[in-house]
Write a protein that holds these residues in place. Structure first.
Motif, short mmCIF file in Angstrom:
data_model
loop_
_atom_site.label_atom_id
_atom_site.label_comp_id
_atom_site.label_asym_id
_atom_site.label_seq_id
_atom_site.Cartn_x
_atom_site.Cartn_y
_atom_site.Cartn_z
N ARG A 42 0.81 -1.22 0.00
CA ARG A 42 0.00 0.00 0.00
C ARG A 42 0.84 1.26 0.00
O ARG A 42 0.36 2.34 -0.32
N SER A 43 2.09 1.14 0.38
CA SER A 43 2.96 2.30 0.45
C SER A 43 3.45 2.70 -0.94
O SER A 43 4.02 1.88 -1.67
N THR A 44 3.23 3.93 -1.30
CA THR A 44 3.72 4.43 -2.59
C THR A 44 5.23 4.61 -2.59
O THR A 44 5.86 4.56 -3.64
N ARG A 45 5.81 4.82 -1.40
CA ARG A 45 7.25 5.01 -1.32
C ARG A 45 7.99 3.76 -1.74
O ARG A 45 9.01 3.84 -2.45
N TRP A 46 7.51 2.58 -1.32
CA TRP A 46 8.16 1.33 -1.70
C TRP A 46 8.03 1.08 -3.19
O TRP A 46 8.99 0.66 -3.85
N LYS A 47 6.86 1.37 -3.76
CA LYS A 47 6.67 1.19 -5.19
C LYS A 47 7.57 2.13 -5.98
O LYS A 47 8.17 1.75 -6.99
N THR A 48 7.66 3.37 -5.50
CA THR A 48 8.52 4.34 -6.19
C THR A 48 9.98 3.90 -6.14
O THR A 48 10.71 4.01 -7.13
N ALA A 49 10.42 3.39 -4.97
CA ALA A 49 11.80 2.92 -4.85
C ALA A 49 12.07 1.75 -5.80
O ALA A 49 13.16 1.66 -6.39
N TRP A 53 14.76 1.84 -8.74
CA TRP A 53 15.79 0.78 -8.79
C TRP A 53 15.87 0.18 -10.18
O TRP A 53 16.97 0.03 -10.74
N PHE A 54 14.73 -0.19 -10.75
CA PHE A 54 14.69 -0.81 -12.08
C PHE A 54 15.30 0.12 -13.12
O PHE A 54 16.10 -0.31 -13.98
N LEU A 55 14.96 1.39 -13.05
CA LEU A 55 15.46 2.34 -14.05
C LEU A 55 16.97 2.57 -13.88
O LEU A 55 17.70 2.64 -14.88
N VAL A 56 17.43 2.68 -12.64
CA VAL A 56 18.84 2.95 -12.42
C VAL A 56 19.70 1.76 -12.86
O VAL A 56 20.72 1.92 -13.54
N VAL A 57 19.30 0.54 -12.46
CA VAL A 57 20.06 -0.65 -12.86
C VAL A 57 20.04 -0.80 -14.37
O VAL A 57 21.05 -1.15 -15.00
N GLY A 58 18.89 -0.55 -14.98
CA GLY A 58 18.80 -0.62 -16.43
C GLY A 58 19.69 0.40 -17.12
O GLY A 58 20.35 0.10 -18.13
N LEU A 59 19.73 1.61 -16.56
CA LEU A 59 20.57 2.66 -17.14
C LEU A 59 22.04 2.28 -17.06
O LEU A 59 22.80 2.43 -18.03
N ILE A 60 22.46 1.80 -15.89
CA ILE A 60 23.87 1.40 -15.73
C ILE A 60 24.22 0.26 -16.68
O ILE A 60 25.30 0.24 -17.28
N LEU A 144 13.96 -9.11 -1.97
CA LEU A 144 14.05 -10.00 -3.13
C LEU A 144 13.31 -9.43 -4.33
O LEU A 144 13.66 -9.74 -5.48
N ALA A 145 12.30 -8.60 -4.08
CA ALA A 145 11.60 -7.96 -5.19
C ALA A 145 12.56 -7.07 -5.97
O ALA A 145 12.51 -7.01 -7.21
N PHE A 146 13.44 -6.37 -5.27
CA PHE A 146 14.45 -5.55 -5.95
C PHE A 146 15.42 -6.43 -6.72
O PHE A 146 15.85 -6.08 -7.83
N LEU A 147 15.78 -7.58 -6.15
CA LEU A 147 16.69 -8.48 -6.84
C LEU A 147 16.04 -9.06 -8.10
O LEU A 147 16.69 -9.16 -9.14
N VAL A 148 14.77 -9.43 -8.00
CA VAL A 148 14.06 -9.96 -9.16
C VAL A 148 13.99 -8.92 -10.27
O VAL A 148 14.11 -9.25 -11.46
N ALA A 149 13.83 -7.66 -9.88
CA ALA A 149 13.79 -6.60 -10.89
C ALA A 149 15.12 -6.44 -11.61
O ALA A 149 15.17 -5.87 -12.71
N SER A 150 16.21 -6.94 -11.00
CA SER A 150 17.53 -6.82 -11.61
C SER A 150 17.90 -8.01 -12.47
O SER A 150 18.86 -7.92 -13.25
#
Length: 379
Positions: A42-49, A53-60, A144-150
């Motif tokens: 429900r937190s928008t902050r976690w979704k935004t993070a 994360w996905f955009l930054v890792v993709g950019l790098i 792990l959600a951040f890891l899966v996104a990577s």
């Protein structure tokens, strides 16, 4: 007229057994985990993070791939640079993970206590162990959600060549375990410190200690682990003048020299998360390290070399003559790096830190509480 009446005493009704501090049930763990995950979703902050994360890792990943594609000169990623691109992406994902994971658990307990919702859980049938492990599971799943996104970008880097699929599997597994350990450490500090900012700072300091301070200590201990010993040296023949135009003759000599015993302090490098991830991949051929340009493989070889140590004969002759003509051959065999794994020791030490955090958190959630810090909110 009186009659004797026989009174039969009934046995007292059995009292349900009380659940101990470390009692666990699947229902209790699932309840706490689901509650925590619902709050995060429900937190928008976690979704935004997660999106950032996905955009930054993709950019790098794209910038790294593009840079080496330009260097290779063929418009695509050359196989020579595949290992380099992969190691950069993995290192960046791990670096970001060490920054994000503490924020997912360092406020799990003291945040609820300050909000007055922790006491609600404590007065239920949930045990302290179920509350702590449930919160840990939720924080780990969020990490792990951040890891899966990577993973898509790790696969993209893997396609460049130079790295096997087994290396990808071990890398993802070690990344997941390291993130879980960091979440457990943060959870322990959140149970000890009343302010969320304080627990976050202590978690970052602990992670920074095993990531940066221990390697620095390893380097500072070099003088203490260096001794003067008598060793055999393959050296230039005595009396050779460097004004001559022919290559010198080499001979065995016995000399006193400084020997660094890195095998005595290699364990200081083992808990480092980057070392754990790098050493878990299959050991490559040392002769092709410079060609593969895989920084993870170089780190793995360096740590294995430190564990092996080098106290054997020295070669001080081969390669010192820069003139024309054949170079003298060296009878000194290169150091055979040990095939003994380093990552189990490092991961074991990290897991001990995580387990200590969990134990501290469970003990701090016992009720009734004998003593609370001044200003601690109960409900």
């Amino acid at each position: 007229m009186s009659a004797d009446v026989e009174v039969v005493e009934q046995a007292p009704a059995p009292v349900p057994g009380t659940r101990g501090t470390w009692s666990l049930s699947w229902h209790g763990l699932r309840t706490v985990t689901v509650l925590e995950l619902r709050q995060r979703v429900r937190s928008t902050r976690w979704k935004t993070a997660l999106i950032v994360w996905f955009l930054v890792v993709g950019l790098i990943t794209m910038l790294t791939t593009g840079a080496f594609a330009i260097i290779s000169g063929d418009g695509g990623t050359d196989e020579t640079f595949g290992g380099m691109v992969y190691s950069i992406v993995v290192g960046f994902v791990l670096f970001l993970g060490l920054l994000v994971a503490p924020t997912l658990s360092s406020g799990a307990i003291n945040g609820d206590r300050n909000a007055g919702t922790l006491a609600t859980l404590q007065v239920t049938l949930l045990t302290p162990a179920e509350i702590v492990l449930g919160k840990l599971a939720a924080a780990w799943i969020a990490a792990l959600a951040f890891l899966v996104a990577s993973i898509p970008f790790l696969i993209w880097a893997l396609v460049g060549g130079g790295v096997s699929w087994l290396a990808l599997l071990t890398t993802v597994l070690m990344l997941a375990l390291v993130l879980g350990v960091v979440c457990a450490i943060g959870l322990g500090f959140s149970a000890v410190v009343s302010k969320t900012s304080g627990s976050a700072v202590l978690t970052y300091l602990t992670v920074g200690g095993i990531t940066a301070v221990l390697p620095i200590l390893f380097g500072l201990l070099v003088p203490a682990t260096t001794t003067t010993e008598t060793v055999r040296v393959w050296a230039v023949e005595a009396g050779y003048t460097w004004e001559e135009t022919t290559a010198p003759e080499c001979e065995w000599q016995t000399q006193e020299t400084q020997v660094w015993h890195s095998e005595r302090t290699w364990w200081l490098l083992a808990p480092n998360p980057f070392v754990v991830v790098a050493d878990a991949q299959p050991l490559g051929d040392p002769e092709t390290l410079s060609e593969d340009e895989n920084m993870l493989a170089l780190l793995q070889y360096g740590v294995r070399y430190a564990r092996t140590g080098d106290s054997g004969p020295r070669d001080w002759c081969t390669g010192v003559y820069m003139g024309e003509g054949p170079q003298p051959e060296s009878p000194v065999e290169p150091v055979q790096v040990t095939d003994q794994l380093v990552w189990p020791w490092g991961l074991g030490l990290d897991l001990l830190l995580g387990a200590a955090g969990v134990i501290v958190a469970v003990n701090r959630l016992r009720v009734p509480t004998a003593r609370l810090a001044q200003g601690t909110r109960v409900a």
